[in-house]
Design an enzyme around this catalytic site. Structure first.
Site, PDB file in Angstrom:
ATOM      1  CE  LYS A  12      -2.790 -26.319 -34.251  1.00 43.33           C
ATOM      2  NZ  LYS A  12      -2.496 -25.117 -33.447  1.00 43.33           N
ATOM      3  CG  ASN A  13      -3.130 -22.654 -36.149  1.00 46.39           C
ATOM      4  OD1 ASN A  13      -3.532 -23.237 -35.127  1.00 46.39           O
ATOM      5  ND2 ASN A  13      -1.843 -22.528 -36.443  1.00 46.39           N
ATOM      6  CB  CYS A  24       4.132 -22.197 -24.652  1.00 48.48           C
ATOM      7  SG  CYS A  24       4.548 -21.651 -26.289  1.00 48.48           S
ATOM      8  NE  ARG A  71       3.019 -18.736 -29.001  1.00 50.48           N
ATOM      9  CZ  ARG A  71       2.283 -19.764 -29.441  1.00 50.48           C
ATOM     10  NH1 ARG A  71       2.479 -20.959 -28.954  1.00 50.48           N
ATOM     11  NH2 ARG A  71       1.371 -19.578 -30.358  1.00 50.48           N
ATOM     12  CG  ASP A  85       2.940 -22.918 -37.323  1.00 47.18           C
ATOM     13  OD1 ASP A  85       3.658 -22.693 -36.337  1.00 47.18           O
ATOM     14  OD2 ASP A  85       1.761 -22.513 -37.405  1.00 47.18           O
ATOM     15  NE  ARG A  89      -1.722 -28.264 -28.477  1.00 48.64           N
ATOM     16  CZ  ARG A  89      -0.833 -27.333 -28.786  1.00 48.64           C
ATOM     17  NH1 ARG A  89       0.427 -27.510 -28.511  1.00 48.64           N
ATOM     18  NH2 ARG A  89      -1.202 -26.212 -29.346  1.00 48.64           N
TER      19      ARG A  89
HETATM   20  N1  EPU Z   1       3.845 -11.395 -29.912  1.00 51.42           N
HETATM   21  C1  EPU Z   1       4.114 -10.478 -28.933  1.00 51.42           C
HETATM   22  N2  EPU Z   1       3.055  -9.830 -28.351  1.00 51.42           N
HETATM   23  C2  EPU Z   1       1.765 -10.084 -28.695  1.00 51.42           C
HETATM   24  C3  EPU Z   1       1.497 -11.025 -29.693  1.00 51.42           C
HETATM   25  C4  EPU Z   1       2.563 -11.680 -30.298  1.00 51.42           C
HETATM   26  O1  EPU Z   1       5.277 -10.224 -28.599  1.00 51.42           O
HETATM   27  O2  EPU Z   1       0.873  -9.453 -28.104  1.00 51.42           O
HETATM   28  C5  EPU Z   1       4.976 -12.097 -30.568  1.00 51.42           C
HETATM   29  C6  EPU Z   1       5.008 -13.602 -30.252  1.00 51.42           C
HETATM   30  O3  EPU Z   1       5.618 -13.863 -29.007  1.00 51.42           O
HETATM   31  C7  EPU Z   1       5.771 -14.120 -31.448  1.00 51.42           C
HETATM   32  C8  EPU Z   1       5.297 -13.217 -32.586  1.00 51.42           C
HETATM   33  O4  EPU Z   1       4.789 -12.040 -31.971  1.00 51.42           O
HETATM   34  O5  EPU Z   1       7.141 -13.950 -31.235  1.00 51.42           O
HETATM   35  C9  EPU Z   1       4.211 -13.800 -33.484  1.00 51.42           C
HETATM   36  O6  EPU Z   1       3.226 -14.403 -32.677  1.00 51.42           O
HETATM   37  P1  EPU Z   1       1.698 -14.530 -33.102  1.00 51.42           P
HETATM   38  O7  EPU Z   1       0.869 -13.718 -32.178  1.00 51.42           O
HETATM   39  O8  EPU Z   1       1.531 -14.310 -34.561  1.00 51.42           O
HETATM   40  O9  EPU Z   1       1.442 -16.082 -32.793  1.00 51.42           O
HETATM   41  P2  EPU Z   1       0.099 -16.684 -32.288  1.00 51.42           P
HETATM   42  O10 EPU Z   1      -1.013 -15.912 -32.860  1.00 51.42           O
HETATM   43  O11 EPU Z   1       0.148 -16.900 -30.835  1.00 51.42           O
HETATM   44  C10 EPU Z   1      -0.318 -18.299 -34.322  1.00 51.42           C
HETATM   45  C11 EPU Z   1      -0.490 -19.768 -34.510  1.00 51.42           C
HETATM   46  C12 EPU Z   1       0.841 -20.464 -34.274  1.00 51.42           C
HETATM   47  C13 EPU Z   1       1.845 -19.911 -35.281  1.00 51.42           C
HETATM   48  C14 EPU Z   1       1.950 -18.389 -35.133  1.00 51.42           C
HETATM   49  C15 EPU Z   1       2.847 -17.732 -36.166  1.00 51.42           C
HETATM   50  C16 EPU Z   1      -2.793 -20.105 -33.879  1.00 51.42           C
HETATM   51  C17 EPU Z   1      -3.777 -20.666 -32.929  1.00 51.42           C
HETATM   52  N3  EPU Z   1      -1.502 -20.245 -33.571  1.00 51.42           N
HETATM   53  O12 EPU Z   1       0.127 -18.124 -32.977  1.00 51.42           O
HETATM   54  O13 EPU Z   1       0.629 -21.843 -34.525  1.00 51.42           O
HETATM   55  O14 EPU Z   1       3.116 -20.490 -35.072  1.00 51.42           O
HETATM   56  O15 EPU Z   1       0.645 -17.801 -35.252  1.00 51.42           O
HETATM   57  O16 EPU Z   1       2.419 -18.003 -37.445  1.00 51.42           O
HETATM   58  O17 EPU Z   1      -3.173 -19.572 -34.911  1.00 51.42           O
HETATM   59  C18 EPU Z   1       1.064 -24.149 -34.323  1.00 51.42           C
HETATM   60  O18 EPU Z   1       0.027 -24.361 -34.971  1.00 51.42           O
HETATM   61  O19 EPU Z   1       1.913 -25.058 -34.070  1.00 51.42           O
HETATM   62  C19 EPU Z   1       1.352 -22.796 -33.841  1.00 51.42           C
HETATM   63  C20 EPU Z   1       2.221 -22.556 -32.869  1.00 51.42           C
END
Ligand code: EPU
Length: 421
Positions: A22-23, A117, A122, A309, A401
Site C-alpha cells: 500500500k505505502n 488523525c 501528523r 507499523d 484500507r
Molecule cells: N512529521 C512532522 N512534520 C512533517 C512530517 C512528519 O512532524 O512535516 C512527523 C509525524 O507527525 C510523525 C513523524 O514525523 O511523528 C514521522 O511521520 P512520517 O511523515 O514519516 O509519516 P507519514 O509519511 O505520514 C508514512 C506511512 C505510515 C507510517 C509512517 C512511518 C504512508 C502512506 N504512510 O506516514 O503508514 O506509519 O510513514 O513509517 O507511507 C500505515 O500504513 O498504517 C501508516 C500509518
C-alpha cells in the site's frame, strides 16, 4: 458498517500470497501526475486507500484503465483540476502526496491540510518547507495549502533540503517535486524506507535521475520531462509481518509467497527472539511458531529499525507470551489506542506516556472490540485469532484500507473468520 467475527483458537497453517505494498503504491500512483505518457503499474493491491487515491486522481483529470490481474494504466495527459479536496484528504492522509508532483508538472496545486488523525497530529510542515526551498510559493487559507511555482514545467529550482525529522511521505513528495526541477536537489535526513526506494525506482524507469534512494542523502538531477513506464509494486512488508505475527501468536506454521524477508530484518529478528523459526527463500518466508512465545521488547524507529507499523501487532503477540516486555513508540504520539481494546480481551498492559508494559497472560477471552486505525485493527485480529471463544471487531473499514481480502487470506490459513455486513 462491516464487522469481523473471529472464532479463536485455531493455529494458522498453510500458504498465502502477499499483496503489493500500500505505502509504495500510493506515492507511485501520484508519480503518474509527473508525465503525460501512460504509467503501467502491476502488483497494485486492491484496497480502500488505493480506490480513494484513484478517485482523487480521476477527478483531477487522470484517465485510469483497469486491466484486472494485469494492473492499472494511468494517463495524466488530460490533467486539468489540480485540487485535493478535504473530503478525500480527511479519509486518506496520503493524498498530500499529490502536492509535489502537481507543483512540478502543473505549477499549481490546492491540497486540503490533512489535520490530525487517530495516531497523532501528523503535521506536514516539512513538505511545505522543502517545496518553498525549491522556489514554490505556499500559503494556507481556509484549510487548504495553495501552492504555485513559476509558470511552465520547470518552475521549481533544485535545492538542498534538510528535513527536521525523518519523514516518509515528506521525502517522497520532495523527491517527486525535484525530478522536474531545474538543477540538482539534495534531500538530507531522507527516509530510507524501502517504499521510498520503490518510488525512486519507478521514477528512474520514467526517466528521472536519482541517486542515493535508500540512504539518508538523496540526490536528484532535474530533467525536462518524464516518459511512460511499466513498474511492479514491491511486496507489502507490513502485511507480511502481520501474517507472520498472526502465525506466531496462534502457534502456527505458515508460508508466505510473493514477498521477501529482505526488508524485514528488524521484525524477523524479534520473531527469532520470541522463539519462532523463520526461514527465508528468494521470494517466500516460512514461520514455525514455538509451543509458547517469549515476550520481546521493541522500540519503534525509522527504517531500518523496527517499524511503527508493526508495533500494534507485536503488542498483541506479547499479550500471550511468557514474561513481560516494554514497547516504546517513538514515531507517533498516540499510537496505543489498541491497548485498551486488547485489555478488554483480558490482556495485561500498562501505558506510561510512550511506553507500554505488557505482561503475558495464559489466555485471552473473546469480546466485542473496536478498531481505531489500520494497524490497531490488525492487532485486534491477531488477538481475536488467539482468544478463546468469539471476538467481534467493529469498524473494520480501517482494516480494508490496508489489508487486501483479509478474511479470505486468513480463511486460506484455516482461521475461522467471517465478515458481517
Ligand atoms: N512529521 C512532522 N512534520 C512533517 C512530517 C512528519 O512532524 O512535516 C512527523 C509525524 O507527525 C510523525 C513523524 O514525523 O511523528 C514521522 O511521520 P512520517 O511523515 O514519516 O509519516 P507519514 O509519511 O505520514 C508514512 C506511512 C505510515 C507510517 C509512517 C512511518 C504512508 C502512506 N504512510 O506516514 O503508514 O506509519 O510513514 O513509517 O507511507 C500505515 O500504513 O498504517 C501508516 C500509518
Amino acid at each position: 458498517m462491516d464487522k469481523l467475527l473471529i472464532q479463536g483458537g485455531t493455529p494458522l497453517s498453510g500458504e498465502i500470497a502477499i499483496s503489493g505494498a500500500k505505502n509504495a503504491a500510493l506515492p507511485i500512483l501520484c508519480a503518474s501526475l509527473l508525465s503525460s505518457e501512460p504509467l503501467h503499474l502491476t502488483n497494485v493491491p486492491r484496497l480502500k486507500d488505493i480506490t480513494t487515491m484513484l478517485r482523487l486522481l480521476v477527478q483531477m483529470g487522470v484517465e485510469v484503465e483497469d486491466l484486472g490481474a494485469d494492473g492499472l494504466v494511468l494517463n495524466s495527459r488530460g490533467l486539468d483540476n489540480p485540487l485535493a479536496p478535504y473530503d478525500m484528504v480527511k479519509t486518506m492522509r496520503a493524498a498530500i502526496l499529490v502536492l509535489g508532483p502537481l507543483l512540478a508538472r502543473h505549477g499549481e496545486a490546492r491540497v486540503s491540510l490533512p489535520g490530525g488523525c487517530a495516531i497523532g497530529a501528523r503535521p506536514v510542515e516539512q513538505h511545505i518547507k522543502g517545496l518553498q526551498a525549491m522556489g514554490a510559493e505556499l500559503h494556507v487559507e481556509h484549510g487548504y495549502i495553495h501552492a504555485t511555482a513559476a509558470a511552465g514545467q520547470r518552475g521549481l529550482s533544485g535545492a538542498r533540503i534538510f528535513t527536521d525529522m525523518v519523514t516518509v511521505t515528506g521525502t517522497e513528495n520532495l523527491m517527486m517535486a525535484a525530478v522536474l526541477a531545474k538543477g540538482e536537489s539534495i534531500i538530507e535526513n531522507a527516509a530510507r524506507e524501502p517504499e521510498v526506494v520503490d518510488l525512486a525506482n519507478c521514477l528512474v524507469s520514467m526517466g528521472a535521475q536519482i541517486a542515493g534512494a535508500g540512504t539518508d542523502k538523496i540526490r536528484i538531477q532535474g530533467v525536462r520531462r518524464l516518459h511512460g513506464a511499466t513498474h511492479a509494486i514491491m511486496a507489502d512488508r507490513i502485511e507480511t509481518g502481520t501474517y507472520l505475527c498472526a502465525a506466531a501468536a496462534t502457534g502456527g506454521h505458515i508460508r508466505l509467497t510473493n514477498t521477501s524477508a529482505a526488508y524485514l530484518d528488524a521484525v524477523v529478528d524479534k520473531l527469532f527472539d520470541a522463539g519462532c523459526e523463520v526461514r527465508s527463500e528468494r521470494a517466500a518466508i516460512t514461520l514455525q511458531a514455538p509451543a509458547r512465545l517469549k515476550a520481546v521488547s521493541i522500540r519503534t524507529s525509522p527504517y531500518p529499525a523496527f517499524p511503527t507499523d508493526m508495533q500494534a501487532q507485536f503488542m498483541a503477540i506479547n499479550c500471550v507470551a511468557e514474561g513481560s516486555a516494554v514497547i516504546r513508540e517513538t514515531i507517533f504520539e498516540n499510537r496505543f489506542m489498541h491497548a485498551v481494546e486488547l485489555i478488554r480481551l483480558g490482556a495485561d498492559i500498562k501505558i506510561d506516556a510512550s511506553n507500554a508494559m505488557v505482561t503475558g497472560v495464559d489466555h485471552l477471552d473473546g469480546a466485542t472490540v473496536m478498531a481505531t486505525d489500520l494497524r490497531a485493527s490488525a492487532s485486534l485480529v491477531i488477538a481475536g485469532l488467539v482468544a478463546q471463544g468469539e471476538t467481534q471487531i467493529e469498524r473494520i473499514y480501517h482494516l480494508d484500507r490496508g489489508y487486501e481480502r483479509i478474511e479470505e487470506k486468513l480463511g486460506q490459513l484455516g482461521a475461522k473468520v467471517r465478515r458481517l455486513r
